[in-house]
Design an enzyme around this catalytic site. Structure first.
Site, short mmCIF file in Angstrom:
data_model
loop_
_atom_site.label_atom_id
_atom_site.label_comp_id
_atom_site.label_asym_id
_atom_site.label_seq_id
_atom_site.Cartn_x
_atom_site.Cartn_y
_atom_site.Cartn_z
N ASP A 73 30.33 3.22 13.81
CA ASP A 73 30.03 3.96 15.07
C ASP A 73 28.89 3.79 15.30
OD1 ASP A 73 32.94 4.66 14.56
OD2 ASP A 73 32.40 6.45 13.62
N HIS B 298 23.96 -15.90 6.22
CA HIS B 298 23.33 -15.41 4.97
C HIS B 298 23.22 -13.90 5.19
CE1 HIS B 298 20.38 -15.10 1.58
NE2 HIS B 298 21.40 -15.93 1.00
N ASP C 118 0.76 -1.40 0.02
CA ASP C 118 -0.11 0.13 -0.17
C ASP C 118 0.82 1.28 -0.01
OD1 ASP C 118 -2.23 -1.47 -0.08
OD2 ASP C 118 -2.94 -1.18 1.95
N LYS D 56 23.68 -9.83 5.42
CA LYS D 56 24.34 -8.68 4.68
C LYS D 56 24.20 -7.32 5.36
CE LYS D 56 22.32 -11.59 1.34
NZ LYS D 56 23.25 -12.66 1.50
#
Length: 418
Positions: A305, A298, A121, A300
């Site tokens: 900081d 798996h 939406d 990523k």
């Protein structure tokens, strides 16, 4: 198609593994009122894929407009019954580069559509690395993957929504009668800016094979270069270009705590072999390397900081950095960083082993020769891979040009939704 910019006023929630991700996505689809757009690299016909199928069918039957894009290499074996049911319910199923098989060999191995995005939406989005398959659940067993995604509300969802529709329009532009994607009044109505939902600044950054060939890697390098205290990168497939390795080494040498969390129990052995070739360069410069040994990693994700973070689909390897279509969200938000850092600290403290100088030992002559080769390969490979054929594989309706996805989804008439 992608004009990356920082957008303020967003609310983010980190989702870990399929146990947190799938229920949120399926609930969002169940509550959709007008539109759902899903992009995924892998969709398997297992219990997770069947649950997604059911959620999309139920939404489509109550009139929700649905576009599902899958990759022809990552999702090659969906049955005619699976795809046909979606098509008959009005779901538009698009296959990115379905390819052909020659003597059972697949020809679409390069330049994959590797993004994992959901937009509901035009108000709620999900971006991350989690595919729709049961191996993202803990009950899958020792090979169940450790991974992350982020749920997003706020103005940046508008940027993500525009991106996915731009990708659909560009991918289908070559087909006669598909230009209705650009002109539906509903899309123009949804282009309005969304109100603030939180305090986070976000940016959608993508990689393609035309105008944004190195954007994700470039933002990684900029963030590492600006680091003053801490860098953590958890990445499944790690074999980046020379410039990113150089920034990691330089950060460690100037006193920044740099941590890499890589695969210790890889789903593919070559992944660990490739990363291990870099250990001497990294550890001797002061980079802390950890191997996650509980299950295949798996994820990523990265943080720098107390403010910069990223979650997405892009690995730090040749496929993701030089060939695949990828999408990451960059985040400026202290609260999100604290949550992500706590997750990373938990992995390091409870599920990783550190690779130190003692475990590496003194390099042999063969290792030095191999390191010399790897060093020069890393300096050159982004340019070499970029020189591969730069055709931009197109989206096709499920079944057109693919020998495993046989049903042809219906195309709306020329004047549909004008």
């Amino acid at each position: 198609m992608n004009n990356a910019r920082w957008t303020a006023g967003n609310e983010l929630e980190l989702l870990e593994n399929g146990e947190e991700f799938f229920p949120r996505v399926f609930e969002a689809i169940a509550q959709a009122e007008q539109e759902v757009v899903v992009e995924t690299f892998i969709l398997f016909e297992d219990k997770v894929g069947l649950a997604l199928n059911e959620a999309l069918l139920t939404a489509a039957k109550r009139g929700v407009q649905i576009d599902l894009t899958i990759d022809g290499f990552g999702s090659p074996d969906l049955s005619e019954e699976y795809i046909g049911a979606l098509c008959r319910a009005g779901v538009r199923v698009h296959v990115f580069d379905p390819g052909l098989r020659i003597f059972k060999w697949r020809t679409n191995m390069l330049r994959r559509m590797h993004r994992k995005i959901v937009v509901v939406d035009a108000k709620l989005a999900f971006v991350g690395g989690i595919n729709y398959s049961a191996d993202h659940l803990l009950d899958f067993g020792p090979q169940g993957k450790q991974d992350y995604a982020v749920q997003i509300r706020g103005p940046v969802v508008g940027d993500i929504h525009r991106f996915v529709h731009g990708a659909l329009a560009d991918g289908l532009r070559h087909q006669q009668g598909k230009r209705w994607f650009r002109h539906r009044p509903l899309m123009r109505k949804r282009a309005k800016a969304l109100p603030p939902a939180g305090d986070a600044q976000c940016m959608l950054v993508t990689r393609d094979n035309t105008r944004h060939t190195n954007d994700i890697e470039r933002y990684y390098r900029l963030a590492i270069r600006s680091a003053r205290e801490h860098v953590t990168i958890a990445n499944a497939y790690f074999f980046p270009g020379y410039r990113l390795i150089r920034e990691l080494r330089r950060a460690a040498q100037r006193g920044v705590e740099v941590r890499l969390i890589l695969q210790g129990e890889p789903d593919m052995p070559i992944v660990k072999i490739a990363a291990q070739m870099l250990y001497h360069h990294l550890v001797r410069a002061g980079v802390k390397v950890y191997e996650y040994c509980e299950r295949p990693l798996h994820g990523k994700v990265a943080l720098v900081d107390d403010r910069w973070a990223t979650v997405g689909s892009s690995n730090l390897d040749p496929l993701s950095l030089a060939l695949n279509l990828e999408a990451n969200v960059l985040i400026h938000d202290r609260a999100f960083n604290q949550t992500l850092r706590a997750k990373m600290d938990h992995l390091v403290d409870h599920a990783c082993k550190q690779i130190d100088r003692e475990s590496i030992g003194e390099p042999t002559r063969l290792q030095l020769l191999r390191s010399y080769f790897v060093f020069h390969l890393l300096r050159r490979y982004p340019a070499w891979l970029g020189g591969l054929p730069r055709h931009v594989p197109q989206l096709v309706p499920a079944g057109a040009g693919a020998d495993t996805l046989t049903p042809m989804c219906p195309t709306p008439p020329q004047g549909a939704a004008q």
